[in-house]
Design an enzyme around this catalytic site. Structure first.
Site, short mmCIF file in Angstrom:
data_model
loop_
_atom_site.label_atom_id
_atom_site.label_comp_id
_atom_site.label_asym_id
_atom_site.label_seq_id
_atom_site.Cartn_x
_atom_site.Cartn_y
_atom_site.Cartn_z
N HIS A 63 0.87 -1.19 0.00
CA HIS A 63 0.00 0.00 0.00
C HIS A 63 0.89 1.23 0.00
O HIS A 63 1.59 1.49 0.99
CB HIS A 63 -0.92 -0.01 1.22
N LEU A 64 0.88 1.95 -1.11
CA LEU A 64 1.74 3.14 -1.22
C LEU A 64 0.99 4.41 -0.84
O LEU A 64 1.60 5.47 -0.71
CB LEU A 64 2.32 3.25 -2.64
N ARG A 65 -0.33 4.31 -0.70
CA ARG A 65 -1.17 5.41 -0.16
C ARG A 65 -1.28 6.64 -1.06
O ARG A 65 -1.94 7.59 -0.67
CB ARG A 65 -0.68 5.85 1.22
N ASN A 95 -6.45 0.70 -3.18
CA ASN A 95 -7.33 1.41 -2.24
C ASN A 95 -6.77 2.79 -1.87
O ASN A 95 -6.54 3.11 -0.72
CB ASN A 95 -7.59 0.57 -0.98
N HIS A 233 -2.64 -12.58 1.47
CA HIS A 233 -2.30 -12.80 2.89
C HIS A 233 -3.06 -13.96 3.56
O HIS A 233 -3.79 -13.78 4.53
CB HIS A 233 -2.48 -11.53 3.72
N ASP A 306 2.11 -6.93 2.49
CA ASP A 306 0.92 -6.18 2.90
C ASP A 306 1.33 -4.92 3.69
O ASP A 306 0.69 -4.55 4.67
CB ASP A 306 -0.06 -7.03 3.70
N HIS A 310 0.20 3.63 8.32
CA HIS A 310 -0.81 4.50 8.94
C HIS A 310 -0.07 5.52 9.79
O HIS A 310 0.89 5.17 10.50
CB HIS A 310 -1.77 3.70 9.83
N PHE A 324 -6.49 -0.98 10.66
CA PHE A 324 -5.78 -2.24 10.52
C PHE A 324 -4.54 -2.03 9.65
O PHE A 324 -4.58 -1.28 8.68
CB PHE A 324 -6.69 -3.28 9.85
N GLY A 325 -3.47 -2.74 9.97
CA GLY A 325 -2.32 -2.77 9.08
C GLY A 325 -1.02 -2.35 9.73
O GLY A 325 -1.00 -1.54 10.65
#
Lengths: 425, 303
Positions: A63-65, A95, A233, A306, A310, A324-325
């Protein structure tokens, strides 16, 4: 840089069935030769004695956001963390905000990566528009724009009919369908694995069954549609055995596991520490053992991080309110060596395969090998290097790792992307 | 372990005994015309309640005042919580005013544990989500000891929504440390099988008669509809199968006592005749609440 010679390392390239002490010569961004005692004339040299020289590691779940959540990570910062973790390629989950559900967003990510990323970035497109689980996204045009798979990661498609159509459509475009397998009704409100620890801590549980029923559904749909279904995952005993059985039946079913799911169980977690909160949750000891077995027996085809950054303030809340994460790019090699290789569960060769040829095959990437003529992505790691992870020194903009201050035996030393060093320890 | 009181699980037997023994001294004070001591004079205690509470908040407030401390009570509505301030920021703000302890109730399990890692001020858990309610278990133990003299070997039936009950968890942890025989009973969806492993001496049954048979203590739990995130059981059938009625008491030990943390739902989990019977010690529990909380506050603030 025109010529780079990586000398005297243990060259492990499962795709070429090579495992020997050798040199790797890179010219103009491509692998020019691999073998013992190559001519060094005019080449910059890197002494890899005692180290493993492997094809560039591919993280197929990152996730590179960016776009949308640049306070937590950007394509640049995430790519730097990837390079420092020994990865030369990452696959960006869709996402973001906006969701990568059309070719414009796909092209934007690729363009941003071209300008700011130090590793290769391969976007993954959404399955449905806005990942809302209803209407299919523009899958075909995203494929033309450069996506390598589709997934509604984190917001799984609950409607089996929609998933069926997605598989049918994606199959025609040779795209794997990656599912974050979670029945949202069974998991609703849950904050950690359902079991003794959740009962003890008074936290609502996420039952293993919430993963199992979706893995079962998707295997059946994959069998029906012929599509390639990839389990993101994977974390449970039942899911591992179902994937194994599906593969034995010859279905196009693959699975990835994360380092945290094979290194930690729910019983290992300090209570109410949000750096241990992720989906799927850390499972029982029996599940962890089954995941490790799955890696060893072939049910699992890739290790993926994964990596889920955050911001600190988001994780500094009541446990049930924390997102989560966890981040994972910089600790993946260390954990894989610690839990899989040094324990004797798998060989070093198999570990390299799970980071290279494994994900490359799943995603149909022309990477993950040191064969002559391919793009020169190389990961150099030292299986015996003793080092301690300091999350405050992380290249990631976020610090949500449960492995802060953990001392590892083995870790990355240098990362070469398209012929140039992207990172050196 | 922090310097406050986060849960029973982290306490050892002698710490619990010390609190319960000291509470006896405070029991007698409750009957004196002047109930105020000076042991915590000049100390400040903040009661921070993020969830509705009548008895626990009042009990803590009275306990603090009877020890001579100054008590300030804050409820979540009407504070900066409603302006979107994070929990950590609120607590840091309160801690900057230098209270000697913060008594806290919160709907999130582990909220006080999380704060205790980031704040120097001792935190006393007055109930966190579905996790623990340590002072309730202490006052329950004091109440049982007043009647039975021992916790060792007694049979305690805890009946109701165990899964979502912080009262049940704290009582299980406490009673198990003293060798009680604990029977948990409730509708199966509210009685996860893992409960049998959270402490020694715990057994489970979904039959209220099995639970009550030979019991020395019956603890009824409130049916917490506000914690029901789903229809885990048919609510209209609850009393029929899991409500405590007079005839059930015949199955128990002749001197059985009936407890309830309150507030009671008459006719839902307990018949009115039982709640008002000679066997009921519900008001003794409330009375002991003040003495036990005085003991807890004194212990934490005189450190």
């Amino acid at each position: 840089m025109a010529k780079l010679l990586i000398r005297n390392g243990r060259v492990i390239d499962p795709a070429s069935r090579r495992d020997e002490i050798a040199d790797v010569l890179i010219e103009n961004g491509f692998i020019a030769a691999a073998g013992p005692n190559l001519d060094t004339t005019g080449a910059e040299q890197f002494d890899a004695s005692g180290m493993v020289v492997a094809p560039g590691f591919i993280d197929m779940h990152t996730h590179l956001r960016e776009p949308g959540f640049e306070h937590a990570e950007t394509i640049e910062s995430g790519s730097r963390a990837a390079a420092a973790g020994g990865f030369t390629s990452v696959c960006a989950m869709p996402n973001t905000a906006p969701v990568n559900d059309n070719a414009t967003v796909t092209r934007y990510i690729i363009e941003r990566a071209r300008h700011s990323a130090v590793v290769n970035v391969f976007p993954i497109g959404a399955i449905t528009k806005d990942s809302a689980g209803e209407q299919l996204a523009n899958i075909g045009s995203m494929k033309e724009a450069g996506i390598v798979a589709i997934s509604d990661d984190g917001r799984p498609v609950m409607n089996a009919r929609v998933m069926r159509r997605a598989m049918e459509f994606a199959h025609a475009f040779s795209l794997p369908v990656i599912d974050h397998c979670e029945d949202l009704h069974l998991s609703a409100g849950g904050d950690m694995n359902e079991g003794l620890e959740s009962v003890r801590r008074g936290l609502r549980g996420i039952p293993a069954a919430s993963e199992d029923v979706m893995v079962a559904r998707d295997i059946l749909l994959a069998g029906h549609t012929g599509a390639h279904f990839h389990v993101a995952h994977l974390s449970t005993q039942n899911a591992a055995s179902m994937v194994q059985a599906a593969r034995e039946r010859g279905l196009a079913v693959t699975a990835e596991v994360t380092p945290h799911h094979f290194s930690l169980s729910d019983a290992d977690t300090p209570p109410y520490d949000s750096n241990y909160k992720m989906k799927p949750p850390l499972r029982s000891r029996a599940d962890v053992a089954a995941v490790v077995d799955g890696v060893a027996n072939g049910a699992v085809s890739a290790i993926a991080t994964d990596h889920a950054p955050h911001a600190g303030s988001e994780k500094m809340q009541e446990f049930e309110r924390c997102p989560f994460g966890i981040i994972g790019l910089e600790t993946a090699i260390g954990l894989s060596l610690e839990c899989l290789v040094h324990t004797g569960k798998i060989s070093l060769n198999r570990m390299v395969e799970l980071f290279t040829a494994g994900p490359a095959r799943i995603l149909n990437l022309d990477r993950g090998t040191l064969a002559v003529g391919v793009r020169a992505d190389v990961t150099i790691f030292d299986p015996e290097l003793i080092w301690t992870y300091d999350v405050n020194q992380s290249f990631s903009k976020s610090k949500n790792s449960p492995f802060d201050d953990h001392t590892f035996r083995g870790g990355p030393v240098a990362t070469v992307v398209n012929g140039s060093f992207a990172w050196r320890r | 372990m922090s310097s406050g009181l986060l849960g029973i699980e982290d306490l050892n037997r002698s710490e619990i005994e010390a609190i319960l023994t000291r509470a006896r001294d405070f029991q007698s004070i409750q009957h004196q015309p002047v109930k105020r001591l000076d042991v915590l004079r000049g100390r400040t205690i903040v009661n921070l309640f993020y969830e509705a509470s009548t008895r626990t908040r009042t009990s803590f407030e009275i306990a603090a005042k009877r020890l001579g401390a100054d008590a300030v009570s804050i409820t979540a509505s009407g504070s900066s919580v409603s302006k979107g301030e994070s929990l950590v920021d609120t607590l840091n703000t309160l801690a900057a005013m230098r209270p000697d302890a913060i008594v806290m109730r919160h709907s999130a399990s582990g909220a006080p544990h999380f704060l205790a890692r980031h704040l120097p001020t001792p935190i006393i858990n007055a109930g966190d989500g579905t996790h623990e309610h340590p002072t309730q278990a202490l006052l329950d133990a004091r109440t049982i000891l007043d009647r039975r003299g021992t916790l060792e070997g007694i049979r305690v039936a805890i009946i109701g929504d165990i899964a979502h009950s912080r009262v049940a968890r704290s009582n299980i942890y406490l009673l198990a440390k003293f060798g009680a025989d604990i029977v948990l009973c409730g509708p199966a969806p509210l009685l996860p099988p893992e409960l049998a492993s959270i402490a020694p001496g715990v057994t489970l049954t979904d039959d209220i008669r099995d639970a009550i048979r030979s019991a020395d203590v019956i603890m009824m739990l409130r049916v917490q509809l506000e914690r029901q995130h789903e229809a885990a059981f048919p609510a209209s059938e609850y009393f029929q199968f899991y409500g405590l009625r007079l005839e059930h008491l015949d199955l128990a030990h002749p001197d059985v006592i009936v407890m309830h943390p309150g507030p009671i739902n008459r006719g839902r989990e307990i018949a009115s005749e039982v709640a008002d019977s000679q066997r009921s010690v519900i008001l003794n529990q409330v009375e002991n609440g003040v003495a036990v909380r005085m003991s807890v506050l004194e212990r934490i603030l005189s450190n």
